[in-house]
Design a protein around this motif. Structure first.
Motif, PDB file in Angstrom:
ATOM      1  N   THR A  40      38.804  35.443  42.052  1.00 24.42           N
ATOM      2  CA  THR A  40      38.933  36.760  42.681  1.00 24.42           C
ATOM      3  C   THR A  40      40.119  36.797  43.633  1.00 24.42           C
ATOM      4  O   THR A  40      40.730  37.852  43.838  1.00 24.42           O
ATOM      5  CB  THR A  40      37.644  37.118  43.443  1.00 24.42           C
ATOM      6  OG1 THR A  40      37.232  35.989  44.211  1.00 24.42           O
ATOM      7  CG2 THR A  40      36.535  37.514  42.497  1.00 24.42           C
ATOM      8  N   GLU A  41      40.450  35.640  44.204  1.00 28.41           N
ATOM      9  CA  GLU A  41      41.589  35.548  45.112  1.00 28.41           C
ATOM     10  C   GLU A  41      42.889  35.396  44.335  1.00 28.41           C
ATOM     11  O   GLU A  41      43.853  36.136  44.550  1.00 28.41           O
ATOM     12  CB  GLU A  41      41.388  34.346  46.047  1.00 28.41           C
ATOM     13  CG  GLU A  41      42.516  34.112  47.038  1.00 28.41           C
ATOM     14  CD  GLU A  41      42.475  35.046  48.231  1.00 28.41           C
ATOM     15  OE1 GLU A  41      43.380  34.952  49.063  1.00 28.41           O
ATOM     16  OE2 GLU A  41      41.560  35.882  48.320  1.00 28.41           O
ATOM     17  N   GLN A  42      42.928  34.437  43.401  1.00 30.42           N
ATOM     18  CA  GLN A  42      44.175  34.111  42.717  1.00 30.42           C
ATOM     19  C   GLN A  42      44.562  35.148  41.664  1.00 30.42           C
ATOM     20  O   GLN A  42      45.724  35.207  41.255  1.00 30.42           O
ATOM     21  CB  GLN A  42      44.072  32.714  42.105  1.00 30.42           C
ATOM     22  CG  GLN A  42      43.992  31.630  43.169  1.00 30.42           C
ATOM     23  CD  GLN A  42      43.742  30.241  42.616  1.00 30.42           C
ATOM     24  OE1 GLN A  42      43.583  30.036  41.409  1.00 30.42           O
ATOM     25  NE2 GLN A  42      43.687  29.261  43.501  1.00 30.42           N
ATOM     26  N   SER A  43      43.623  35.960  41.239  1.00 32.65           N
ATOM     27  CA  SER A  43      43.954  37.059  40.322  1.00 32.65           C
ATOM     28  C   SER A  43      44.627  38.216  41.041  1.00 32.65           C
ATOM     29  O   SER A  43      45.181  39.109  40.407  1.00 32.65           O
ATOM     30  CB  SER A  43      42.677  37.566  39.637  1.00 32.65           C
ATOM     31  OG  SER A  43      41.815  38.169  40.600  1.00 32.65           O
ATOM     32  N   ASP A 198      39.660  31.908  33.626  1.00 31.33           N
ATOM     33  CA  ASP A 198      39.249  33.304  33.624  1.00 31.33           C
ATOM     34  C   ASP A 198      40.483  34.141  33.323  1.00 31.33           C
ATOM     35  O   ASP A 198      41.611  33.768  33.674  1.00 31.33           O
ATOM     36  CB  ASP A 198      38.638  33.698  34.977  1.00 31.33           C
ATOM     37  CG  ASP A 198      39.686  33.720  36.083  1.00 31.33           C
ATOM     38  OD1 ASP A 198      40.172  34.804  36.422  1.00 31.33           O
ATOM     39  OD2 ASP A 198      40.032  32.617  36.577  1.00 31.33           O
ATOM     40  N   ARG A 199      40.274  35.250  32.645  1.00 29.15           N
ATOM     41  CA  ARG A 199      41.417  36.057  32.187  1.00 29.15           C
ATOM     42  C   ARG A 199      42.219  36.616  33.360  1.00 29.15           C
ATOM     43  O   ARG A 199      43.452  36.709  33.304  1.00 29.15           O
ATOM     44  CB  ARG A 199      40.934  37.202  31.289  1.00 29.15           C
ATOM     45  CG  ARG A 199      42.075  37.969  30.621  1.00 29.15           C
ATOM     46  CD  ARG A 199      41.559  39.128  29.785  1.00 29.15           C
ATOM     47  NE  ARG A 199      40.823  38.709  28.618  1.00 29.15           N
ATOM     48  CZ  ARG A 199      41.367  38.458  27.422  1.00 29.15           C
ATOM     49  NH1 ARG A 199      42.672  38.575  27.250  1.00 29.15           N
ATOM     50  NH2 ARG A 199      40.612  38.093  26.404  1.00 29.15           N
ATOM     51  N   GLY A 200      41.529  36.987  34.437  1.00 30.48           N
ATOM     52  CA  GLY A 200      42.234  37.587  35.572  1.00 30.48           C
ATOM     53  C   GLY A 200      43.276  36.663  36.168  1.00 30.48           C
ATOM     54  O   GLY A 200      44.416  37.069  36.417  1.00 30.48           O
ATOM     55  N   THR A 201      42.901  35.396  36.410  1.00 31.71           N
ATOM     56  CA  THR A 201      43.861  34.454  36.981  1.00 31.71           C
ATOM     57  C   THR A 201      44.990  34.176  36.000  1.00 31.71           C
ATOM     58  O   THR A 201      46.157  34.051  36.388  1.00 31.71           O
ATOM     59  CB  THR A 201      43.157  33.141  37.373  1.00 31.71           C
ATOM     60  OG1 THR A 201      42.076  33.436  38.262  1.00 31.71           O
ATOM     61  CG2 THR A 201      44.114  32.196  38.079  1.00 31.71           C
ATOM     62  N   TRP A 202      44.670  34.095  34.705  1.00 32.61           N
ATOM     63  CA  TRP A 202      45.709  33.878  33.702  1.00 32.61           C
ATOM     64  C   TRP A 202      46.725  35.018  33.698  1.00 32.61           C
ATOM     65  O   TRP A 202      47.935  34.785  33.657  1.00 32.61           O
ATOM     66  CB  TRP A 202      45.084  33.713  32.317  1.00 32.61           C
ATOM     67  CG  TRP A 202      46.081  33.781  31.192  1.00 32.61           C
ATOM     68  CD1 TRP A 202      46.207  34.761  30.255  1.00 32.61           C
ATOM     69  CD2 TRP A 202      47.124  32.829  30.905  1.00 32.61           C
ATOM     70  NE1 TRP A 202      47.251  34.483  29.401  1.00 32.61           N
ATOM     71  CE2 TRP A 202      47.830  33.299  29.771  1.00 32.61           C
ATOM     72  CE3 TRP A 202      47.522  31.620  31.499  1.00 32.61           C
ATOM     73  CZ2 TRP A 202      48.906  32.622  29.229  1.00 32.61           C
ATOM     74  CZ3 TRP A 202      48.599  30.942  30.951  1.00 32.61           C
ATOM     75  CH2 TRP A 202      49.277  31.444  29.829  1.00 32.61           C
ATOM     76  N   ALA A 260      38.015  48.879  38.870  1.00 34.52           N
ATOM     77  CA  ALA A 260      38.541  49.300  37.567  1.00 34.52           C
ATOM     78  C   ALA A 260      40.030  49.626  37.636  1.00 34.52           C
ATOM     79  O   ALA A 260      40.751  49.486  36.642  1.00 34.52           O
ATOM     80  CB  ALA A 260      37.762  50.506  37.056  1.00 34.52           C
ATOM     81  N   ALA A 261      40.484  50.049  38.798  1.00 36.65           N
ATOM     82  CA  ALA A 261      41.884  50.478  38.940  1.00 36.65           C
ATOM     83  C   ALA A 261      42.850  49.307  39.046  1.00 36.65           C
ATOM     84  O   ALA A 261      44.071  49.506  38.925  1.00 36.65           O
ATOM     85  CB  ALA A 261      42.031  51.370  40.172  1.00 36.65           C
ATOM     86  N   TYR A 262      42.335  48.093  39.254  1.00 35.57           N
ATOM     87  CA  TYR A 262      43.236  46.957  39.412  1.00 35.57           C
ATOM     88  C   TYR A 262      43.741  46.486  38.051  1.00 35.57           C
ATOM     89  O   TYR A 262      42.955  46.056  37.202  1.00 35.57           O
ATOM     90  CB  TYR A 262      42.549  45.803  40.140  1.00 35.57           C
ATOM     91  CG  TYR A 262      43.474  44.630  40.358  1.00 35.57           C
ATOM     92  CD1 TYR A 262      44.693  44.795  41.012  1.00 35.57           C
ATOM     93  CD2 TYR A 262      43.146  43.363  39.885  1.00 35.57           C
ATOM     94  CE1 TYR A 262      45.564  43.735  41.194  1.00 35.57           C
ATOM     95  CE2 TYR A 262      44.009  42.292  40.067  1.00 35.57           C
ATOM     96  CZ  TYR A 262      45.215  42.489  40.726  1.00 35.57           C
ATOM     97  OH  TYR A 262      46.075  41.430  40.904  1.00 35.57           O
ATOM     98  N   LYS A 263      45.055  46.553  37.860  1.00 37.26           N
ATOM     99  CA  LYS A 263      45.670  46.187  36.584  1.00 37.26           C
ATOM    100  C   LYS A 263      46.932  45.394  36.824  1.00 37.26           C
ATOM    101  O   LYS A 263      47.583  45.528  37.866  1.00 37.26           O
ATOM    102  CB  LYS A 263      45.997  47.449  35.761  1.00 37.26           C
ATOM    103  CG  LYS A 263      44.787  48.294  35.401  1.00 37.26           C
ATOM    104  CD  LYS A 263      45.173  49.542  34.624  1.00 37.26           C
ATOM    105  CE  LYS A 263      43.944  50.367  34.290  1.00 37.26           C
ATOM    106  NZ  LYS A 263      44.289  51.600  33.535  1.00 37.26           N
ATOM    107  N   ILE A 264      47.271  44.572  35.850  1.00 31.53           N
ATOM    108  CA  ILE A 264      48.550  43.866  35.845  1.00 31.53           C
ATOM    109  C   ILE A 264      49.224  44.154  34.509  1.00 31.53           C
ATOM    110  O   ILE A 264      48.634  43.932  33.453  1.00 31.53           O
ATOM    111  CB  ILE A 264      48.357  42.349  36.028  1.00 31.53           C
ATOM    112  CG1 ILE A 264      47.832  42.040  37.438  1.00 31.53           C
ATOM    113  CG2 ILE A 264      49.686  41.610  35.799  1.00 31.53           C
ATOM    114  CD1 ILE A 264      47.589  40.572  37.694  1.00 31.53           C
ATOM    115  N   GLY A 265      50.432  44.691  34.595  1.00 32.95           N
ATOM    116  CA  GLY A 265      51.145  45.045  33.368  1.00 32.95           C
ATOM    117  C   GLY A 265      50.382  46.052  32.530  1.00 32.95           C
ATOM    118  O   GLY A 265      50.453  46.014  31.294  1.00 32.95           O
ATOM    119  N   GLY A 266      49.638  46.923  33.192  1.00 32.03           N
ATOM    120  CA  GLY A 266      48.869  47.938  32.495  1.00 32.03           C
ATOM    121  C   GLY A 266      47.548  47.440  31.932  1.00 32.03           C
ATOM    122  O   GLY A 266      46.796  48.223  31.342  1.00 32.03           O
TER     123      GLY A 266
END
Length: 276
Positions: A40-43, A198-202, A260-266
């Motif tokens: 949750t932090e590193q993502s 986890d996908r978020g950190t990746w 839900a609004a948090y995105k990286i590269g869409g």
């Protein structure tokens, strides 16, 4: 009489200073310690999410990002007011033991098997159990977090499903780093090894080198997050009201929309699924 007047004159500034400092001290105390997983932090999620909660509530959130196992241990000792973690069996055990008031689902994403784009173990296209079996059979390099985190627990479950008993014999290429998700990915990138992430950190990871996603979409890779308020009956100093305000906010429509609004590269990193 003059002496009394002098005393009052001296006491008045001190009293005024105390009156001014009291609200400041109270404001400084308006915070909670949140023990959470490194993902949750590193993502980057918390940098996006927590300022919105603080703006809405006036409560600061001080995050200690460690593996889920360490986060649960912190809370057992009374060193945290709330938990935001992702190892449901361990979380439910924590609550059943009386250390947490309740566990509430917040959001989910998934785990992915990361590895060299050339995929020397031939794991691409397989489900996660079959992929790990191939890694074990070929002796391919694999970086395990080895830190009792939620990701580490998930990884151990997948090796078991692959029919590999790590307790008796680890595959030739299996290495434990005892580290967080970001450092584990860095080691995998520098050694061209496989790693479960986890996908978020990746998605937020910048030092990818020759790595890419090898396995994804397997239902075994589902990754649920929950929030727990630490039980003040175990530790009376816990800031229960502030912690409860945070837990209520992240499962509220406002908090869920912020997640839900948090995105990286869409690409959306986390998917809210709090119970109505």
């Amino acid at each position: 009489m003059a002496l009394r007047k002098r005393f009052l004159l001296l006491a008045l500034p001190a009293a005024m200073a105390a009156a001014l400092l009291a609200p400041m001290a109270q404001a400084q105390d308006k915070f909670i310690v949140l023990a959470s997983t490194t993902s949750t932090e590193q993502s980057g999620l918390f940098k996006h999410l927590l300022p919105q909660f603080t703006q809405a509530s006036g409560i600061e959130v001080r995050v200690v990002a460690v593996g889920t196992g360490q986060a649960l241990d912190m809370a057992r000792r009374g060193d945290a007011d709330a938990l935001f973690v992702h190892d449901q069996p361990a979380e439910e055990k924590f609550v059943a033991e009386g250390f947490g008031l309740a566990r509430r689902p917040v959001m989910y994403n998934d785990f992915v098997l990361i590895g060299p784009k050339a995929d020397p173990a031939g794991a691409r296209g397989a489900n996660i159990a079959a992929a790990l079996k191939r890694l074990g059979d070929t002796g391919a390099g694999f970086v395990s977090r080895g830190d009792k985190s939620g990701t580490h627990s998930a990884e151990l479950r997948q090796w078991k499903l692959a029919g590999i008993d790590l307790a008796s014999a680890k595959p030739a290429g299996y290495k434990e780093c005892g580290c967080g998700m970001g450092p584990a990915l860095n080691i995998a990138a520098s050694t061209n090894a496989y790693v479960l992430s986890d996908r978020g950190t990746w998605l937020n990871f910048k030092n990818r080198a020759d790595l890419g996603i090898v396995v994804e979409g397997d239902q075994q890779l589902f990754n649920q997050y929950g929030v727990i308020v630490v039980n003040p009956a175990k530790h009376p100093h816990v800031k229960k009201d502030f912690a409860q305000a945070f837990a209520d906010w992240v499962v509220s429509p406002t908090g869920q929309a912020a997640i839900a609004a948090y995105k990286i590269g869409g690409e959306q990193l986390f998917f809210p699924n709090a119970s109505p």
